[in-house]
Design an enzyme around this catalytic site. Structure first.
Site, short mmCIF file in Angstrom:
data_model
loop_
_atom_site.label_atom_id
_atom_site.label_comp_id
_atom_site.label_asym_id
_atom_site.label_seq_id
_atom_site.Cartn_x
_atom_site.Cartn_y
_atom_site.Cartn_z
N HIS A 184 0.81 -1.23 0.00
CA HIS A 184 0.00 0.00 0.00
C HIS A 184 0.84 1.27 0.00
CE1 HIS A 184 -3.80 -1.98 0.24
NE2 HIS A 184 -3.53 -2.60 1.37
N ASP A 238 -3.14 -10.19 -2.77
CA ASP A 238 -3.78 -9.74 -1.53
C ASP A 238 -5.22 -9.32 -1.85
OD1 ASP A 238 -2.91 -8.61 1.39
OD2 ASP A 238 -4.38 -7.27 0.48
N HIS A 240 -6.63 -6.68 -1.05
CA HIS A 240 -6.70 -5.24 -1.32
C HIS A 240 -5.81 -4.86 -2.50
CE1 HIS A 240 -7.49 -5.77 3.07
NE2 HIS A 240 -8.53 -5.00 2.76
N ASP A 328 -5.88 -12.40 3.11
CA ASP A 328 -7.14 -11.76 3.49
C ASP A 328 -8.22 -12.03 2.44
OD1 ASP A 328 -5.58 -10.18 1.83
OD2 ASP A 328 -5.59 -8.42 3.15
#
Ligand code: SP5
Ligand code: ZN
Length: 406
Positions: A184, A238, A240, A328
């Site tokens: 991120h 991931d 995200h 996740d």
């Protein structure tokens, strides 16, 4: 599989907001402890616990400067002590941002605020990037794991690893148990539990330390003075979108970024399929591929996106593969919303490695927050990966059928 771990990664411990409550961050040291325990228990992998030497730490910071501004790195390193000295945080507390960067017409040239208390908001984009007493040591240890993983895959590396049984085969893939994660964050903003982009440091390591024959063309990274014609493919699995990684390589024609992630989920402002790189005829056009997937999607739906992703990576003909691996995507994850089960990860690992069998690969851990299921999910992924890498036969992995057991 060679798996790299550093106990210093456990030193970072912070808090985050859930609604109006401050809670211990989902991204916790227990994640890595659980994974390490499962790996040890399985007895299946070559787990190497390393400690970054002073020289390794210095080198990691130098490599990080190709990705992050010096002001940002210095902030991450020193802000906790500054806050402590000014009485703004307690010894076992966390530095959290108050006021974020403000886009405005009158003063577009932003600079770090003079007030120490205000500075975290300049160097972050959310509130899940708190900084505690020993965070810096963990952040550097995490980055160093990605750097060391790359070193193990370099063709001339003296440490270029042979398998545990001492045969001559060079390592084809290395897993770095990075924590905190990295995908991120980019130049000068932490966020989503990330502070240094570990994958980017692995790429910088390949570029910097590859033999001269491979380094003939100037890279597009303005901070990186060396030259390289190496090509890299990043596969981000991931839940995200890896906004930081996308941002770092968006204009780089030698780096393909491909991501499958929850549609309209955190980090909210990036990850659309329309983000395909700079407009043609820029050479980097088409080197970014976002595959957003509706929340609630099944593993079958996930696999359809994965096939698109893997075809794109194959077509790119990269020298190195980098996998941002998050768990996740698991159906029970508190921060993810896909319907993916433990046994599905074996299929996922097999699918990825059988499509991309001969590319040396660094796998870096990103998210995944169901602590007591992380180990088995990871072991399943690695099992599928190794079956593909060793070209062993295994019924059911090619068509997602290994989904009905357990
Ligand atoms: C590396 C990584 O996985 N970072 C993810 C950080 C996500 N942080 C914010 C997620 C917001 C989700 N909303 C709260 C749902 C609580 N059930
Ligand atoms: Zn995530």
């Amino acid at each position: 599989m060679i798996i790299l771990h550093d106990e210093d990664t456990l030193l970072h411990e912070t808090v985050e907001l859930l609604g109006s409550k401050l809670i211990p961050a989902f991204e916790s040291p227990s994640r890595i402890k659980a994974i390490v325990q499962s790996i040890n228990h399985s007895g299946k992998h070559d787990l190497r616990t390393i400690t970054a030497s002073a020289a390794d730490q210095t080198s990691a910071v130098e490599l990080a400067k190709a990705t992050h501004s010096t002001g940002y790195l210095s902030h991450i390193q020193h802000v906790f002590k500054q806050w402590l000295d000014e009485g703004l945080v307690e010894e076992h507390g966390s530095v959290l941002p108050e006021c974020f960067r403000l886009h405005n017409t009158a003063n577009s040239k932003l600079k770090p605020p003079k007030d120490t208390f205000a500075r975290p908001g300049y160097y972050a984009f959310d509130m899940s990037s708190g900084i505690s007493q020993h965070s810096w040591r963990a952040i550097i240890a995490s980055a160093n794991l990605a750097v060391q993983a790359a070193h193990l895959l370099l063709p001339t590396s003296p440490t270029s690893a042979s398998a545990t049984n001492g045969d001559e085969t060079e390592a084809k893939s290395v897993l770095a148990l990075c924590r905190p994660p990295g995908h991120h964050c980019s130049g000068q903003q932490a966020g989503g539990y990330c502070y240094i982009n570990n994958i980017a440091l692995a790429i910088t390591t390949f570029r910097h330390f590859s033999p001269p024959a491979q380094k003939t063309r100037r890279t597009s990274n303005p901070h990186f003075s060396s030259t390289s014609r190496l090509k890299f493919a990043i596969l981000d699995l991931d839940f995200h979108h890896g906004n930081g990684t996308q941002e770092l390589f968006y204009g780089d024609p030698n780096v393909l970024y491909v991501s499958i992630h929850g549609e309209d989920e955190f980090p909210y402002y990036t990850g659309a399929a329309s983000e395909t790189g700079p407009p043609a005829p820029d050479p980097a056009h088409g080197t970014n591929l976002n595959l957003p997937l509706a929340t609630g999607s099944s593993f079958d739906e996930y696999l359809r996106k994965l096939h698109v992703a893997l075809q794109a990576v194959r077509d790119f003909k990269a020298d190195y593969l980098l996998v941002s691996l998050g768990f996740d995507t698991f159906h029970l994850d508190p921060l993810g919303k896909f319907d993916i089960r433990t046994e599905n990860y074996k299929v996922m690992g097999w699918q990825v490695r059988s499509a991309l069998r001969d590319i040396p690969g660094v796998i870096a851990l990103e998210g995944g927050y169901v602590v007591d299921r992380l180990g088995e999910n990871l072991l399943n992924f690695l099992e599928g990966w190794e079956i593909a890498e060793k070209r062993l036969d295994c019924v059911g992995l090619s068509d997602g059928q290994a989904t009905s057991t357990a």
